[in-house]
Design a protein around this motif. Structure first.
Motif, PDB file in Angstrom:
ATOM      1  N   LYS A   5      -7.188  -2.302   8.294  1.00  0.00           N
ATOM      2  CA  LYS A   5      -7.733  -2.709   9.596  1.00  0.00           C
ATOM      3  C   LYS A   5      -7.211  -1.813  10.724  1.00  0.00           C
ATOM      4  CE  LYS A   5      -8.836  -7.542   8.613  1.00  0.00           C
ATOM      5  NZ  LYS A   5      -8.660  -8.963   8.990  1.00  0.00           N
ATOM      6  N   LEU A   6      -7.293  -0.506  10.493  1.00  0.00           N
ATOM      7  CA  LEU A   6      -6.818   0.471  11.475  1.00  0.00           C
ATOM      8  C   LEU A   6      -7.939   1.358  12.003  1.00  0.00           C
ATOM      9  CD1 LEU A   6      -3.500   1.696   9.780  1.00  0.00           C
ATOM     10  CD2 LEU A   6      -3.771  -0.020  11.587  1.00  0.00           C
ATOM     11  N   GLU A   7      -9.204   1.010  11.719  1.00  0.00           N
ATOM     12  CA  GLU A   7     -10.308   1.888  12.122  1.00  0.00           C
ATOM     13  C   GLU A   7     -10.283   2.132  13.634  1.00  0.00           C
ATOM     14  OE1 GLU A   7     -10.630  -1.174  10.662  1.00  0.00           O
ATOM     15  OE2 GLU A   7     -12.502  -1.258   9.514  1.00  0.00           O
TER      16      GLU A   7
ATOM     17  N   SER B 297      -8.053   3.282  15.554  1.00  0.00           N
ATOM     18  CA  SER B 297      -6.823   2.986  16.298  1.00  0.00           C
ATOM     19  C   SER B 297      -5.915   4.207  16.349  1.00  0.00           C
ATOM     20  CB  SER B 297      -6.075   1.814  15.652  1.00  0.00           C
ATOM     21  OG  SER B 297      -5.387   2.235  14.489  1.00  0.00           O
TER      22      SER B 297
ATOM     23  N   GLU C  95      -3.010   4.179  15.180  1.00  0.00           N
ATOM     24  CA  GLU C  95      -2.139   4.093  14.004  1.00  0.00           C
ATOM     25  C   GLU C  95      -2.933   4.553  12.791  1.00  0.00           C
ATOM     26  OE1 GLU C  95       0.619   0.868  11.509  1.00  0.00           O
ATOM     27  OE2 GLU C  95      -0.451   0.252  13.319  1.00  0.00           O
ATOM     28  N   GLN C  96      -2.382   5.503  12.042  1.00  0.00           N
ATOM     29  CA  GLN C  96      -3.123   6.117  10.951  1.00  0.00           C
ATOM     30  C   GLN C  96      -2.248   6.262   9.705  1.00  0.00           C
ATOM     31  OE1 GLN C  96      -6.634   7.436  11.058  1.00  0.00           O
ATOM     32  NE2 GLN C  96      -6.397   5.741  12.503  1.00  0.00           N
ATOM     33  N   PRO C  97      -2.836   6.106   8.506  1.00  0.00           N
ATOM     34  CA  PRO C  97      -2.062   6.263   7.268  1.00  0.00           C
ATOM     35  C   PRO C  97      -1.747   7.726   6.975  1.00  0.00           C
ATOM     36  CG  PRO C  97      -4.377   5.853   6.761  1.00  0.00           C
ATOM     37  CD  PRO C  97      -4.233   5.719   8.247  1.00  0.00           C
TER      38      PRO C  97
ATOM     39  N   ASP D 135      -8.972   8.474   3.285  1.00  0.00           N
ATOM     40  CA  ASP D 135      -8.455   8.010   4.575  1.00  0.00           C
ATOM     41  C   ASP D 135      -9.298   6.900   5.185  1.00  0.00           C
ATOM     42  OD1 ASP D 135      -6.310  10.307   5.878  1.00  0.00           O
ATOM     43  OD2 ASP D 135      -7.468  10.840   4.122  1.00  0.00           O
ATOM     44  N   GLU D 136     -10.599   7.106   5.259  1.00  0.00           N
ATOM     45  CA  GLU D 136     -11.445   6.127   5.929  1.00  0.00           C
ATOM     46  C   GLU D 136     -11.427   4.787   5.205  1.00  0.00           C
ATOM     47  OE1 GLU D 136     -15.332   7.740   6.491  1.00  0.00           O
ATOM     48  OE2 GLU D 136     -14.685   9.194   8.006  1.00  0.00           O
TER      49      GLU D 136
ATOM     50  N   GLU E 113      -8.035   3.180   5.948  1.00  0.00           N
ATOM     51  CA  GLU E 113      -8.024   2.649   7.314  1.00  0.00           C
ATOM     52  C   GLU E 113      -8.754   1.306   7.381  1.00  0.00           C
ATOM     53  OE1 GLU E 113      -9.623   5.581   9.990  1.00  0.00           O
ATOM     54  OE2 GLU E 113      -8.441   7.160   9.032  1.00  0.00           O
ATOM     55  N   THR E 114      -9.870   1.201   6.678  1.00  0.00           N
ATOM     56  CA  THR E 114     -10.628  -0.050   6.670  1.00  0.00           C
ATOM     57  C   THR E 114      -9.826  -1.171   6.033  1.00  0.00           C
ATOM     58  OG1 THR E 114     -12.738   1.126   6.574  1.00  0.00           O
ATOM     59  CG2 THR E 114     -12.736  -1.168   5.853  1.00  0.00           C
TER      60      THR E 114
ATOM     61  N   THR F 257       2.306   4.467   7.623  1.00  0.00           N
ATOM     62  CA  THR F 257       1.403   4.849   8.703  1.00  0.00           C
ATOM     63  C   THR F 257       2.210   5.394   9.879  1.00  0.00           C
ATOM     64  OG1 THR F 257       1.478   2.653   9.734  1.00  0.00           O
ATOM     65  CG2 THR F 257      -0.201   3.023   8.034  1.00  0.00           C
TER      66      THR F 257
END
Length: 356
Positions: free
Chosen positions: A321-323, A325, A327-329, A313-314, A317-318, A264
């Protein structure tokens, strides 16, 4: 009269933002200006030299007297906007020698360090929820040469469990803050002192990692955040209910991969030091460095590797636990015991059927 081909229009009530992504300029238009621009986009010949809005649109570069060449682009407009929009760092003055560069860069760093830095590390997890990893193992002196020769992308895995020691070595040499380099350079600011084995733009270590554990000795299956400062992991979520391939673009040949790593990017770290959108490129460059390091270490440990940028992606993110934020994958890389085949058995069978 012509419309500048490098415009991107953003709706921002009660008006709109017209962004020239090539020149890195933007203009806010109210209803009158936006309506007039719409008319001119429909028919540029309506341009009126006596209309103050028209002349201001021309002076702003939204309209142009001569046609601007718009080179052919083989992908969609979004990729073109991204590529051109992150080109050419704005620089009021280009240093003419290393002394000028040193002064300019020091001034920039001093200005940045005067502001509050984003949290360098993840929130410390309670001891009960933390799994401390063993000390990383040593690799043979000739392991790098062999790893470079032997590294290959494999798509057929046995599902055999990985050892905790191998996971520890992988994480420490890929994402860990190397204790061996704690006294590397006393001129580095404290906030930027942590060092990894891979280079990082501005020394920010903007990339992080989440483990997807399916079959590792002494680690229950699940998704874990890696804490490089502690060389430990903490559980974030159980494994997804659906198989891994469902999360990774339907690539089901990877369903029994024992270990995966989502790389990420902490965009807030990049925003803190670098205000220009070109820094977005550095997130992907850093993810690439880390991916290669992971693969070489895994290969040196006698494991095969696989990697992909194709995932939902979504959903990811879930699970991380980055929804919502900063910080993204960005990327996924995994490893395990394999029969060494570049193609899965199903693809090999299909190729034989087609060629028969």
């Amino acid at each position: 009269m012509y419309i500048n081909p490098y415009l991107f229009i953003l709706p921002r009530s009660p008006g709109q933002i017209v962004w020239n992504y090539k020149d890195h300029t933007q203009h806010e238009l109210d209803l009158n200006y936006a309506s007039r621009l719409t008319q001119l986009i429909n028919n540029p010949d309506l341009f009126d030299t006596h209309n103050i809005i028209d002349t201001q649109l021309l002076n702003a570069g939204i309209l142009t007297v001569s046609k601007i060449d718009n080179p052919h682009w083989g992908w969609d407009e979004l990729s073109k906007i991204y590529h051109i929009g992150t080109q050419n760092i704005p620089c009021e003055y280009t240093p003419q020698n290393v002394h000028e560069w040193s002064r300019q860069y020091l001034a920039h760093c001093t200005e940045v360090l005067a502001t509050s830095a984003p949290a360098k590390n993840r929130p410390r997890c309670e001891a009960a929820h933390r799994i401390e990893l063993p000390d990383p193992g040593d690799l043979r002196d000739d392991s790098l040469i062999n790893a470079l020769r032997q590294r290959k992308t494999c798509r057929s895995y046995t599902g055999v469990a990985m050892t905790l020691n191998d996971v520890s070595t992988l994480l420490y040499l890929t994402l860990g803050y190397l204790r061996e380099r704690d006294t590397d350079d006393d001129s580095i600011a404290e906030e930027l002192g942590a060092r990894r084995s891979s280079p990082s733009g501005g020394g920010l270590n903007a990339c992080e990692g989440f483990l997807l554990v399916q079959n590792v000795d002494d680690i229950p299956p699940g998704i874990y955040a890696y804490h490089p400062d502690e060389h430990a992991i903490s559980r974030v979520n159980p494994l997804p209910k659906s198989v891994l391939g469902q999360l990774l673009g339907g690539q089901h040949f990877i369903n029994n991969l024992p270990l995966g790593l989502f790389i990420t990017a902490r965009f807030d770290r990049l925003w803190w030091k670098y205000g220009h959108s070109r820094a977005y490129r550095m997130a992907f460059v850093e993810a690439g460095h880390l991916s290669q390091t992971f693969q070489l270490v895994a290969t040196a440990l006698g494991l095969n590797t696989w990697l992909t940028g194709a995932f939902a992606d979504e959903q990811v993110e879930t699970h991380l636990k980055l929804e919502g934020s900063a910080e993204q994958p960005l990327f996924f890389v995994g490893c395990g015991k394999s029969d060494g085949q570049a193609m899965c058995q199903e693809m090999r069978d299909l190729l034989c059927e087609v060629q028969a």
